[in-house]
Design a protein around this motif. Sequence first.
Motif, PDB file in Angstrom:
ATOM      1  N   PHE A  40      -8.809   6.096  -1.814  1.00  0.00           N
ATOM      2  CA  PHE A  40      -9.410   5.591  -3.056  1.00  0.00           C
ATOM      3  C   PHE A  40     -10.103   6.736  -3.797  1.00  0.00           C
ATOM      4  O   PHE A  40      -9.992   6.870  -5.019  1.00  0.00           O
ATOM      5  N   GLU A  41     -10.810   7.578  -3.050  1.00  0.00           N
ATOM      6  CA  GLU A  41     -11.485   8.734  -3.655  1.00  0.00           C
ATOM      7  C   GLU A  41     -10.473   9.711  -4.249  1.00  0.00           C
ATOM      8  O   GLU A  41     -10.719  10.292  -5.314  1.00  0.00           O
ATOM      9  N   ALA A  42      -9.319   9.879  -3.604  1.00  0.00           N
ATOM     10  CA  ALA A  42      -8.270  10.752  -4.140  1.00  0.00           C
ATOM     11  C   ALA A  42      -7.745  10.193  -5.458  1.00  0.00           C
ATOM     12  O   ALA A  42      -7.496  10.950  -6.412  1.00  0.00           O
ATOM     13  N   ALA A  43      -7.583   8.880  -5.532  1.00  0.00           N
ATOM     14  CA  ALA A  43      -7.119   8.257  -6.777  1.00  0.00           C
ATOM     15  C   ALA A  43      -8.141   8.459  -7.894  1.00  0.00           C
ATOM     16  O   ALA A  43      -7.775   8.794  -9.032  1.00  0.00           O
ATOM     17  N   ARG A  44      -9.415   8.277  -7.573  1.00  0.00           N
ATOM     18  CA  ARG A  44     -10.469   8.498  -8.580  1.00  0.00           C
ATOM     19  C   ARG A  44     -10.475   9.950  -9.052  1.00  0.00           C
ATOM     20  O   ARG A  44     -10.591  10.225 -10.243  1.00  0.00           O
ATOM     21  N   TRP A  45     -10.359  10.889  -8.108  1.00  0.00           N
ATOM     22  CA  TRP A  45     -10.356  12.303  -8.463  1.00  0.00           C
ATOM     23  C   TRP A  45      -9.155  12.619  -9.355  1.00  0.00           C
ATOM     24  O   TRP A  45      -9.290  13.311 -10.370  1.00  0.00           O
ATOM     25  N   ALA A  46      -8.003  12.109  -8.989  1.00  0.00           N
ATOM     26  CA  ALA A  46      -6.783  12.365  -9.765  1.00  0.00           C
ATOM     27  C   ALA A  46      -6.908  11.812 -11.183  1.00  0.00           C
ATOM     28  O   ALA A  46      -6.502  12.478 -12.149  1.00  0.00           O
ATOM     29  N   ALA A  47      -7.479  10.633 -11.326  1.00  0.00           N
ATOM     30  CA  ALA A  47      -7.643  10.041 -12.654  1.00  0.00           C
ATOM     31  C   ALA A  47      -8.529  10.906 -13.539  1.00  0.00           C
ATOM     32  O   ALA A  47      -8.298  11.019 -14.746  1.00  0.00           O
ATOM     33  N   ALA A  48      -9.514  11.548 -12.944  1.00  0.00           N
ATOM     34  CA  ALA A  48     -10.466  12.364 -13.704  1.00  0.00           C
ATOM     35  C   ALA A  48      -9.974  13.788 -13.968  1.00  0.00           C
ATOM     36  O   ALA A  48     -10.448  14.424 -14.911  1.00  0.00           O
ATOM     37  N   HIS A  49      -9.041  14.289 -13.156  1.00  0.00           N
ATOM     38  CA  HIS A  49      -8.696  15.709 -13.221  1.00  0.00           C
ATOM     39  C   HIS A  49      -7.232  16.027 -13.512  1.00  0.00           C
ATOM     40  O   HIS A  49      -6.917  17.194 -13.763  1.00  0.00           O
ATOM     41  N   LEU A  50      -6.347  15.061 -13.440  1.00  0.00           N
ATOM     42  CA  LEU A  50      -4.927  15.336 -13.611  1.00  0.00           C
ATOM     43  C   LEU A  50      -4.336  14.541 -14.769  1.00  0.00           C
ATOM     44  O   LEU A  50      -4.787  13.425 -15.048  1.00  0.00           O
ATOM     45  N   THR A  51      -3.329  15.103 -15.397  1.00  0.00           N
ATOM     46  CA  THR A  51      -2.601  14.371 -16.435  1.00  0.00           C
ATOM     47  C   THR A  51      -1.742  13.303 -15.770  1.00  0.00           C
ATOM     48  O   THR A  51      -1.459  13.382 -14.555  1.00  0.00           O
ATOM     49  N   PRO A  52      -1.272  12.328 -16.530  1.00  0.00           N
ATOM     50  CA  PRO A  52      -0.367  11.330 -15.933  1.00  0.00           C
ATOM     51  C   PRO A  52       0.862  11.973 -15.284  1.00  0.00           C
ATOM     52  O   PRO A  52       1.300  11.535 -14.214  1.00  0.00           O
ATOM     53  N   GLU A  53       1.388  13.011 -15.880  1.00  0.00           N
ATOM     54  CA  GLU A  53       2.561  13.686 -15.321  1.00  0.00           C
ATOM     55  C   GLU A  53       2.227  14.388 -14.006  1.00  0.00           C
ATOM     56  O   GLU A  53       3.016  14.349 -13.054  1.00  0.00           O
ATOM     57  N   GLU A  54       1.068  15.021 -13.944  1.00  0.00           N
ATOM     58  CA  GLU A  54       0.639  15.689 -12.708  1.00  0.00           C
ATOM     59  C   GLU A  54       0.400  14.671 -11.596  1.00  0.00           C
ATOM     60  O   GLU A  54       0.729  14.918 -10.434  1.00  0.00           O
ATOM     61  N   ARG A  55      -0.179  13.534 -11.962  1.00  0.00           N
ATOM     62  CA  ARG A  55      -0.413  12.486 -10.958  1.00  0.00           C
ATOM     63  C   ARG A  55       0.909  11.971 -10.404  1.00  0.00           C
ATOM     64  O   ARG A  55       1.066  11.802  -9.190  1.00  0.00           O
ATOM     65  N   ALA A  56       1.878  11.745 -11.269  1.00  0.00           N
ATOM     66  CA  ALA A  56       3.175  11.225 -10.828  1.00  0.00           C
ATOM     67  C   ALA A  56       3.903  12.211  -9.922  1.00  0.00           C
ATOM     68  O   ALA A  56       4.653  11.799  -9.025  1.00  0.00           O
ATOM     69  N   ALA A  57       3.688  13.511 -10.133  1.00  0.00           N
ATOM     70  CA  ALA A  57       4.354  14.543  -9.328  1.00  0.00           C
ATOM     71  C   ALA A  57       3.630  14.828  -8.018  1.00  0.00           C
ATOM     72  O   ALA A  57       4.173  15.502  -7.145  1.00  0.00           O
ATOM     73  N   ALA A  58       2.415  14.320  -7.857  1.00  0.00           N
ATOM     74  CA  ALA A  58       1.597  14.592  -6.678  1.00  0.00           C
ATOM     75  C   ALA A  58       2.048  13.744  -5.487  1.00  0.00           C
ATOM     76  O   ALA A  58       2.677  12.697  -5.642  1.00  0.00           O
ATOM     77  N   CYS A 102      -6.637   0.564  -1.541  1.00  0.00           N
ATOM     78  CA  CYS A 102      -6.237   1.939  -1.840  1.00  0.00           C
ATOM     79  C   CYS A 102      -4.844   1.995  -2.447  1.00  0.00           C
ATOM     80  O   CYS A 102      -4.571   2.816  -3.329  1.00  0.00           O
ATOM     81  N   SER A 103      -3.954   1.116  -1.991  1.00  0.00           N
ATOM     82  CA  SER A 103      -2.615   1.048  -2.578  1.00  0.00           C
ATOM     83  C   SER A 103      -2.706   0.694  -4.056  1.00  0.00           C
ATOM     84  O   SER A 103      -2.033   1.305  -4.895  1.00  0.00           O
ATOM     85  N   ALA A 104      -3.543  -0.279  -4.379  1.00  0.00           N
ATOM     86  CA  ALA A 104      -3.706  -0.685  -5.776  1.00  0.00           C
ATOM     87  C   ALA A 104      -4.271   0.456  -6.615  1.00  0.00           C
ATOM     88  O   ALA A 104      -3.788   0.726  -7.718  1.00  0.00           O
ATOM     89  N   ALA A 105      -5.279   1.145  -6.100  1.00  0.00           N
ATOM     90  CA  ALA A 105      -5.850   2.281  -6.835  1.00  0.00           C
ATOM     91  C   ALA A 105      -4.783   3.345  -7.064  1.00  0.00           C
ATOM     92  O   ALA A 105      -4.668   3.905  -8.167  1.00  0.00           O
ATOM     93  N   HIS A 106      -3.987   3.625  -6.055  1.00  0.00           N
ATOM     94  CA  HIS A 106      -2.903   4.594  -6.137  1.00  0.00           C
ATOM     95  C   HIS A 106      -1.934   4.200  -7.254  1.00  0.00           C
ATOM     96  O   HIS A 106      -1.570   5.020  -8.097  1.00  0.00           O
ATOM     97  N   GLY A 107      -1.551   2.935  -7.255  1.00  0.00           N
ATOM     98  CA  GLY A 107      -0.619   2.447  -8.260  1.00  0.00           C
ATOM     99  C   GLY A 107      -1.197   2.451  -9.662  1.00  0.00           C
ATOM    100  O   GLY A 107      -0.536   2.873 -10.623  1.00  0.00           O
ATOM    101  N   TRP A 108      -2.427   1.996  -9.811  1.00  0.00           N
ATOM    102  CA  TRP A 108      -3.058   1.940 -11.135  1.00  0.00           C
ATOM    103  C   TRP A 108      -3.221   3.330 -11.736  1.00  0.00           C
ATOM    104  O   TRP A 108      -3.092   3.518 -12.933  1.00  0.00           O
ATOM    105  N   VAL A 109      -3.510   4.328 -10.902  1.00  0.00           N
ATOM    106  CA  VAL A 109      -3.716   5.691 -11.390  1.00  0.00           C
ATOM    107  C   VAL A 109      -2.373   6.384 -11.645  1.00  0.00           C
ATOM    108  O   VAL A 109      -2.310   7.361 -12.381  1.00  0.00           O
ATOM    109  N   GLY A 110      -1.307   5.879 -11.041  1.00  0.00           N
ATOM    110  CA  GLY A 110       0.007   6.451 -11.260  1.00  0.00           C
ATOM    111  C   GLY A 110       0.334   7.649 -10.387  1.00  0.00           C
ATOM    112  O   GLY A 110       1.113   8.520 -10.780  1.00  0.00           O
ATOM    113  N   LEU A 111      -0.268   7.677  -9.191  1.00  0.00           N
ATOM    114  CA  LEU A 111       0.051   8.755  -8.262  1.00  0.00           C
ATOM    115  C   LEU A 111       1.476   8.589  -7.726  1.00  0.00           C
ATOM    116  O   LEU A 111       2.012   7.484  -7.699  1.00  0.00           O
TER     117      LEU A 111
END
Length: 162
Positions: free
Chosen positions: A61-79, A91-100
């Motif tokens: 969940f913390e990784a999803a929050r960090w990604a939302a604050a620091h990465l572009t949508p494209e960077e999140r999708a490639a991570a 955590c699965s929902a957070a991952h999906g909502w952030v677009g990781l």
Amino acid sequence: MAYEPTAGELVHLNRCVELATEALDAGDEPFGTVLVAGSGEALFEDRNRTADGDQTRHPEFEAARWAAAHLTPEERAAATVFTSGEHCPMCSAAHGWVGLGRIVYVHSSAQLGAWRAELGVEPGPVAAIPVQEVVPGLPVDGPVASLEAAMRDLHTRAVSAG
């Protein structure tokens, strides 16, 4: 069926096990996560921090929050999120909502449930739903047989300590 990680993926998965060990040594449940860019660079890592009673302090969940604050949508999708254990539904929902992007885990939620049942531990308050049922179409790989024993040992120690 077990997943065979590449040598590079194994580095990140071993770090997840190290973070899970750090969590257990600090009085938390043994979970660790590493967020890795599409380039292979580790961007963020964390361990479980639930000992204070806040059961939402999962590293995924913390990784999803960090990604939302620091990465572009494209960077999140490639991570890729490497983690010691399969994501819980929160955590699965957070991952999906952030677009990781992809997830690679050492042990599944079903495996953890079986281990805990063997140790006489009652199931938790949230159903163990596979990541792909929460986030359909998400690429997910695991479990990783070569690291399962280490994680089983950590979870056994956690039950014994609790």
